[in-house]
Design an enzyme around this catalytic site. Sequence first.
Site, PDB file in Angstrom:
ATOM      1  N   GLU A 161      60.257  99.499  70.466  1.00  0.00           N
ATOM      2  CA  GLU A 161      60.284 100.695  71.326  1.00  0.00           C
ATOM      3  C   GLU A 161      61.567 101.421  70.946  1.00  0.00           C
ATOM      4  O   GLU A 161      62.667 100.987  71.296  1.00  0.00           O
ATOM      5  CB  GLU A 161      60.300 100.259  72.796  1.00  0.00           C
ATOM      6  CG  GLU A 161      60.482 101.404  73.775  1.00  0.00           C
ATOM      7  CD  GLU A 161      60.741 100.890  75.202  1.00  0.00           C
ATOM      8  OE1 GLU A 161      60.221  99.821  75.589  1.00  0.00           O
ATOM      9  OE2 GLU A 161      61.500 101.572  75.928  1.00  0.00           O
ATOM     10  N   ARG A 200      67.168 108.093  73.025  1.00  0.00           N
ATOM     11  CA  ARG A 200      68.538 108.226  73.553  1.00  0.00           C
ATOM     12  C   ARG A 200      69.471 108.725  72.457  1.00  0.00           C
ATOM     13  O   ARG A 200      70.657 108.926  72.705  1.00  0.00           O
ATOM     14  CB  ARG A 200      69.041 106.863  74.055  1.00  0.00           C
ATOM     15  CG  ARG A 200      68.250 106.355  75.233  1.00  0.00           C
ATOM     16  CD  ARG A 200      68.693 104.990  75.690  1.00  0.00           C
ATOM     17  NE  ARG A 200      67.607 104.360  76.396  1.00  0.00           N
ATOM     18  CZ  ARG A 200      67.627 103.135  76.895  1.00  0.00           C
ATOM     19  NH1 ARG A 200      68.707 102.387  76.754  1.00  0.00           N
ATOM     20  NH2 ARG A 200      66.581 102.650  77.507  1.00  0.00           N
ATOM     21  N   LYS A 249      56.005  99.490  83.130  1.00  0.00           N
ATOM     22  CA  LYS A 249      57.343  98.961  82.885  1.00  0.00           C
ATOM     23  C   LYS A 249      58.002  98.689  84.245  1.00  0.00           C
ATOM     24  O   LYS A 249      57.812  99.463  85.192  1.00  0.00           O
ATOM     25  CB  LYS A 249      58.138  99.987  82.077  1.00  0.00           C
ATOM     26  CG  LYS A 249      59.584  99.615  81.833  1.00  0.00           C
ATOM     27  CD  LYS A 249      60.184 100.473  80.734  1.00  0.00           C
ATOM     28  CE  LYS A 249      61.686 100.263  80.639  1.00  0.00           C
ATOM     29  NZ  LYS A 249      62.198 100.473  79.281  1.00  0.00           N
ATOM     30  N   THR A 269      62.216 105.633  76.497  1.00  0.00           N
ATOM     31  CA  THR A 269      63.065 106.607  77.191  1.00  0.00           C
ATOM     32  C   THR A 269      62.505 108.023  77.031  1.00  0.00           C
ATOM     33  O   THR A 269      63.243 108.991  76.826  1.00  0.00           O
ATOM     34  CB  THR A 269      64.538 106.535  76.717  1.00  0.00           C
ATOM     35  OG1 THR A 269      64.902 105.165  76.506  1.00  0.00           O
ATOM     36  CG2 THR A 269      65.474 107.090  77.774  1.00  0.00           C
TER      37      THR A 269
END
Length: 212
Positions: free
Chosen positions: A40, A44, A127, A67
């Site tokens: 993943e 960021r 998640k 993210t």
Amino acid sequence: MQTDSVLAEARIIPVVVINRANRAQALAEALVAGGIPFAEVTFRTDAAAASIRAMAADPSLCVGAGTVVTPAQVDEAADAGARFIVSPGFSAAVVRRAQEHGLPFFPGAVTPTEIIAALDAGLSTLKFFPAGLYGGPAALTALGAPFPQVRFIPTGGVSAANLSEYLSLPNVAAVGGSWMVPADAVDAGDVPTITRLCAQAVAALPTPAEVA
Ligand code: 3PG
């Protein structure tokens, strides 16, 4: 949409922060060698999309984007070849865009209200972040009573020391974490370190008998 088929084989999902896309190839090599052919790659850093593009070229690896908090990032991730999308939280706009792309989407949800919002959107693999701070395995067990149809991917505070506890729960599909992909090792293209940490994580997986 089958949201979890792409990760059906995954027990551990490395959460990657990568600053230099030219290290993506080394990272892919290390993950595969260490026995965790998933990643993943988090949005960021500015290197996320290019890194996903480089890693997606390797057919032995299943790479997704993490993210992801805006519809525009979903577009970027899809264009780069991400095979799944993860978000730390729930946004109906982000879900819609992922669904438009036909991409499996795993939103973060930790409260019953957030879980119901995700179920309303047709999503049932979620998640659970930050897992340690939101109650860890005990919270997941408690949420299993009202939400038997939900499977969770706890992330945040998971490590080789406690992954077995999480993965032994019947409502845990996989765990996520960054401990096997330390940022300095990723940025250095340190294949041996990442390979070793991945192999250690695989060795810590619960046996089938330990899984409830
Ligand atoms: C995530 O976004 O999933 C987390 O940053 C990973 O958490 P960890 O660094 O505690 O593994």
